[in-house]
Design a protein around this motif. Structure first.
Motif, PDB file in Angstrom:
ATOM      1  N   ARG A  56      25.479  38.076  50.826  1.00  0.00           N
ATOM      2  CA  ARG A  56      26.768  37.506  50.453  1.00  0.00           C
ATOM      3  C   ARG A  56      27.509  38.475  49.543  1.00  0.00           C
ATOM      4  NH1 ARG A  56      26.755  31.574  48.114  1.00  0.00           N
ATOM      5  NH2 ARG A  56      25.826  32.607  46.301  1.00  0.00           N
ATOM      6  N   ILE A  57      28.745  38.805  49.934  1.00  0.00           N
ATOM      7  CA  ILE A  57      29.601  39.713  49.185  1.00  0.00           C
ATOM      8  C   ILE A  57      30.864  38.960  48.804  1.00  0.00           C
ATOM      9  CG2 ILE A  57      30.970  41.842  49.330  1.00  0.00           C
ATOM     10  CD1 ILE A  57      28.899  42.786  51.448  1.00  0.00           C
ATOM     11  N   GLU A  58      31.304  39.122  47.568  1.00  0.00           N
ATOM     12  CA  GLU A  58      32.485  38.398  47.091  1.00  0.00           C
ATOM     13  C   GLU A  58      33.465  39.343  46.396  1.00  0.00           C
ATOM     14  OE1 GLU A  58      30.700  33.911  46.210  1.00  0.00           O
ATOM     15  OE2 GLU A  58      31.308  35.211  44.547  1.00  0.00           O
ATOM     16  N   PHE A  59      34.742  39.006  46.496  1.00  0.00           N
ATOM     17  CA  PHE A  59      35.753  39.737  45.746  1.00  0.00           C
ATOM     18  C   PHE A  59      36.973  38.847  45.575  1.00  0.00           C
ATOM     19  CE2 PHE A  59      36.544  40.533  50.178  1.00  0.00           C
ATOM     20  CZ  PHE A  59      37.917  40.491  50.318  1.00  0.00           C
ATOM     21  N   LYS A  60      37.683  39.071  44.492  1.00  0.00           N
ATOM     22  CA  LYS A  60      38.914  38.340  44.244  1.00  0.00           C
ATOM     23  C   LYS A  60      40.092  39.162  44.723  1.00  0.00           C
ATOM     24  CE  LYS A  60      37.417  35.413  40.429  1.00  0.00           C
ATOM     25  NZ  LYS A  60      37.721  34.925  39.061  1.00  0.00           N
ATOM     26  N   LEU A  61      41.072  38.478  45.295  1.00  0.00           N
ATOM     27  CA  LEU A  61      42.227  39.169  45.845  1.00  0.00           C
ATOM     28  C   LEU A  61      43.044  39.868  44.768  1.00  0.00           C
ATOM     29  CD1 LEU A  61      43.368  36.461  48.396  1.00  0.00           C
ATOM     30  CD2 LEU A  61      42.056  38.533  48.851  1.00  0.00           C
ATOM     31  N   SER A  62      42.944  39.400  43.542  1.00  0.00           N
ATOM     32  CA  SER A  62      43.719  39.978  42.450  1.00  0.00           C
ATOM     33  C   SER A  62      42.975  41.093  41.732  1.00  0.00           C
ATOM     34  CB  SER A  62      44.073  38.887  41.426  1.00  0.00           C
ATOM     35  OG  SER A  62      42.896  38.277  40.927  1.00  0.00           O
ATOM     36  N   SER A  63      41.801  41.486  42.247  1.00  0.00           N
ATOM     37  CA  SER A  63      40.965  42.474  41.566  1.00  0.00           C
ATOM     38  C   SER A  63      40.574  43.594  42.521  1.00  0.00           C
ATOM     39  CB  SER A  63      39.699  41.788  41.022  1.00  0.00           C
ATOM     40  OG  SER A  63      38.780  42.733  40.524  1.00  0.00           O
ATOM     41  N   ARG A  64      40.222  44.735  41.951  1.00  0.00           N
ATOM     42  CA  ARG A  64      39.684  45.834  42.744  1.00  0.00           C
ATOM     43  C   ARG A  64      38.174  45.947  42.539  1.00  0.00           C
ATOM     44  NH1 ARG A  64      44.723  48.368  41.251  1.00  0.00           N
ATOM     45  NH2 ARG A  64      45.983  48.798  43.098  1.00  0.00           N
ATOM     46  N   GLU A  65      37.548  44.833  42.239  1.00  0.00           N
ATOM     47  CA  GLU A  65      36.107  44.804  41.995  1.00  0.00           C
ATOM     48  C   GLU A  65      35.421  43.941  43.047  1.00  0.00           C
ATOM     49  OE1 GLU A  65      34.045  44.658  37.858  1.00  0.00           O
ATOM     50  OE2 GLU A  65      34.207  42.570  38.542  1.00  0.00           O
ATOM     51  N   ILE A  66      34.295  44.448  43.571  1.00  0.00           N
ATOM     52  CA  ILE A  66      33.522  43.733  44.591  1.00  0.00           C
ATOM     53  C   ILE A  66      32.136  43.443  44.022  1.00  0.00           C
ATOM     54  CG2 ILE A  66      32.603  43.819  46.942  1.00  0.00           C
ATOM     55  CD1 ILE A  66      34.678  46.019  47.520  1.00  0.00           C
ATOM     56  N   ILE A  67      31.661  42.225  44.245  1.00  0.00           N
ATOM     57  CA  ILE A  67      30.306  41.859  43.840  1.00  0.00           C
ATOM     58  C   ILE A  67      29.430  41.894  45.083  1.00  0.00           C
ATOM     59  CG2 ILE A  67      28.836  40.117  42.775  1.00  0.00           C
ATOM     60  CD1 ILE A  67      31.310  39.031  41.360  1.00  0.00           C
ATOM     61  N   LEU A  68      28.480  42.823  45.113  1.00  0.00           N
ATOM     62  CA  LEU A  68      27.622  42.996  46.268  1.00  0.00           C
ATOM     63  C   LEU A  68      26.492  41.975  46.267  1.00  0.00           C
ATOM     64  CD1 LEU A  68      27.423  46.898  46.324  1.00  0.00           C
ATOM     65  CD2 LEU A  68      29.012  45.407  47.552  1.00  0.00           C
ATOM     66  N   ALA A  69      25.677  42.019  47.324  1.00  0.00           N
ATOM     67  CA  ALA A  69      24.621  41.025  47.502  1.00  0.00           C
ATOM     68  C   ALA A  69      23.602  41.051  46.367  1.00  0.00           C
ATOM     69  CB  ALA A  69      23.923  41.242  48.846  1.00  0.00           C
ATOM     70  N   ASP A  70      23.384  42.213  45.773  1.00  0.00           N
ATOM     71  CA  ASP A  70      22.415  42.316  44.673  1.00  0.00           C
ATOM     72  C   ASP A  70      23.072  42.105  43.314  1.00  0.00           C
ATOM     73  OD1 ASP A  70      23.903  44.586  44.485  1.00  0.00           O
ATOM     74  OD2 ASP A  70      22.225  45.991  44.618  1.00  0.00           O
ATOM     75  N   LYS A  71      24.283  41.531  43.316  1.00  0.00           N
ATOM     76  CA  LYS A  71      25.079  41.250  42.113  1.00  0.00           C
ATOM     77  C   LYS A  71      25.634  42.504  41.451  1.00  0.00           C
ATOM     78  CE  LYS A  71      24.292  36.935  42.720  1.00  0.00           C
ATOM     79  NZ  LYS A  71      25.357  36.072  43.295  1.00  0.00           N
ATOM     80  N   GLN A  72      25.432  43.658  42.085  1.00  0.00           N
ATOM     81  CA  GLN A  72      26.024  44.888  41.569  1.00  0.00           C
ATOM     82  C   GLN A  72      27.534  44.830  41.760  1.00  0.00           C
ATOM     83  OE1 GLN A  72      24.900  48.420  43.705  1.00  0.00           O
ATOM     84  NE2 GLN A  72      26.037  49.784  42.378  1.00  0.00           N
ATOM     85  N   LYS A  73      28.276  45.324  40.768  1.00  0.00           N
ATOM     86  CA  LYS A  73      29.727  45.336  40.842  1.00  0.00           C
ATOM     87  C   LYS A  73      30.216  46.754  41.120  1.00  0.00           C
ATOM     88  CE  LYS A  73      30.391  41.401  37.723  1.00  0.00           C
ATOM     89  NZ  LYS A  73      31.022  40.915  36.475  1.00  0.00           N
TER      90      LYS A  73
ATOM     91  N   THR B 116      33.833  49.174  42.423  1.00  0.00           N
ATOM     92  CA  THR B 116      35.284  49.179  42.527  1.00  0.00           C
ATOM     93  C   THR B 116      35.720  50.056  43.692  1.00  0.00           C
ATOM     94  OG1 THR B 116      35.443  51.020  40.960  1.00  0.00           O
ATOM     95  CG2 THR B 116      35.572  48.787  40.056  1.00  0.00           C
ATOM     96  N   TYR B 117      36.965  49.924  44.082  1.00  0.00           N
ATOM     97  CA  TYR B 117      37.519  50.727  45.161  1.00  0.00           C
ATOM     98  C   TYR B 117      38.935  51.140  44.793  1.00  0.00           C
ATOM     99  CZ  TYR B 117      39.836  46.349  46.432  1.00  0.00           C
ATOM    100  OH  TYR B 117      40.585  45.203  46.396  1.00  0.00           O
ATOM    101  N   GLU B 118      39.428  52.177  45.463  1.00  0.00           N
ATOM    102  CA  GLU B 118      40.778  52.670  45.215  1.00  0.00           C
ATOM    103  C   GLU B 118      41.750  52.048  46.216  1.00  0.00           C
ATOM    104  OE1 GLU B 118      40.660  56.891  45.403  1.00  0.00           O
ATOM    105  OE2 GLU B 118      39.411  57.116  43.610  1.00  0.00           O
ATOM    106  N   GLY B 119      43.010  51.988  45.840  1.00  0.00           N
ATOM    107  CA  GLY B 119      44.004  51.396  46.723  1.00  0.00           C
ATOM    108  C   GLY B 119      44.111  49.903  46.495  1.00  0.00           C
TER     109      GLY B 119
END
Length: 255
Positions: A88-105, A107-110
Motif C-alpha cells: 500500500r502506497i499513499e500520498f496527498k495531492l497537496s504534497s510532494r511526499e509519498i509514503i511507501l509500503a514500508d512507511k518510508q517517506k 519526495t519527488y520533483e515537479g
C-alpha cells in the motif's frame, strides 16, 4: 467505480485551489508521445501524455492499473492510495511526499497536474516508487519498467547467449569498458558454470541516486544463487553491470 473515483478526485482538485497542485490550461501536448510499461504500449483511450515545461507527465490511473495497482481516494484526508496484494502506497495531492509500503517517506520533483478530468504525474513521481521511468527522445516515448522486469530481461539475454541483442537493446553507447561484451560473457559463464542452470529472478529492488538507478537483484540457479547489480541511466540504458556469486556476497558480508 473507476469513473466515480476519477470524478471525485477531479472535484476535490478543482475545489482545492491554492493547494499547490497545478491545473493545466495551456500545457503543450507532445505530438505522438506514447507510454510503454514493462515493454507493452499503453492504450490511453481518451487520455494523452504531454510535456509541461521540462517534465513529461503520464496519466496516473492507466499507468498504475497496468502495474496491477488499484487506486482509491480518501476524501476525508485528501489522500490517494495505490494498493496491490499486501502493498500500500499513499500520498496527498497537496504534497510532494509519498509514503511507501514500508512507511518510508520519499519526495519527488515537479507537480501532480489535472488535465481533461484526469490526474497526471511527472516521471519523477514514478521513480520515487522504485520504478525505472525515463523519457527516450529518440522514440518520443515515456518508458516505465518494474525493476524485476528489467533484471529479468537482461538476465534472460545473458542466459540464452544473446549478447549482441543485449548490447543493442540495453547497453548505453557511452558505457565504460567494463560493459564490453567479452567481459560480460566471461562473467556470466563463470558464475553460471558454478551455480548451474539459470532459473529466474528471485527478487529485485531499485534506488534512484546520482542521476541513475541501481537495481539489486538475486538470481536463482539450480545449484546456487547470485547477485546481479545493474546501473541504469534515465533513458533505461545500462551503464554498469556486475555479477557476483552468492558465496562471494556472503564472504563480503561476513569477513
Amino acid at each position: 467505480m473507476k469513473s466515480r473515483v476519477a470524478a471525485v478526485i477531479l472535484s476535490i482538485l478543482l475545489l482545492g485551489a491554492g493547494t499547490g497542485i497545478g491545473t493545466v490550461n495551456e500545457a503543450k501536448a507532445a505530438a505522438n508521445l506514447s507510454v510503454v510499461v514493462n515493454g507493452q504500449a499503453l492504450q490511453l483511450a481518451d487520455s494523452s501524455t504531454y510535456k509541461s515545461g521540462a517534465n513529461v507527465l503520464v496519466p496516473l490511473r492507466e499507468v498504475a492499473e497496468s502495474l496491477k495497482y488499484k487506486i482509491t481516494y480518501k476524501g476525508s484526508t485528501g489522500t490517494v492510495q495505490l494498493s496491490r496484494a499486501a502493498e500500500r502506497i499513499e500520498f496527498k495531492l497537496s504534497s510532494r511526499e509519498i509514503i511507501l509500503a514500508d512507511k518510508q517517506k520519499v519526495t519527488y520533483e515537479g507537480s501532480i497536474e489535472t488535465r481533461q478530468g484526469r490526474l497526471y504525474v511527472p516521471l519523477s513521481f514514478l521513480t520515487s516508487l522504485g520504478l525505472i521511468a525515463g523519457y527516450n527522445p529518440a522514440s518520443n516515448q515515456a518508458e516505465i519498467y518494474s525493476p524485476e522486469v528489467t533484471a529479468g530481461a537482461v538476465t534472460t539475454l545473458l542466459a540464452t547467449g544473446q549478447y549482441e541483442e543485449l548490447q543493442r537493446r540495453y547497453i548505453s553507447s557511452v558505457s565504460s569498458d567494463a560493459l564490453a561484451l567479452p567481459l560480460i560473457r566471461q562473467s556470466w559463464e563463470q558464475v553460471a558454470g558454478a551455480a548451474g542452470n539459470y532459473l529466474g529472478v528471485k527478487s529485485a529492488v531499485s534506488e534512484w541516486k546520482e542521476n541513475a538507478y541501481t537495481i539489486q537483484s538475486t538470481l536463482t540457479f539450480s545449484a546456487s544463487e547470485a547477485a546481479l547489480t545493474l546501473i541504469v541511466d534515465s533513458t533505461g540504458k545500462l551503464t554498469g553491470l556486475k555479477l557476483t556469486p552468492a558465496d562471494a556476497e556472503k564472504a563480503l558480508a561476513n569477513p
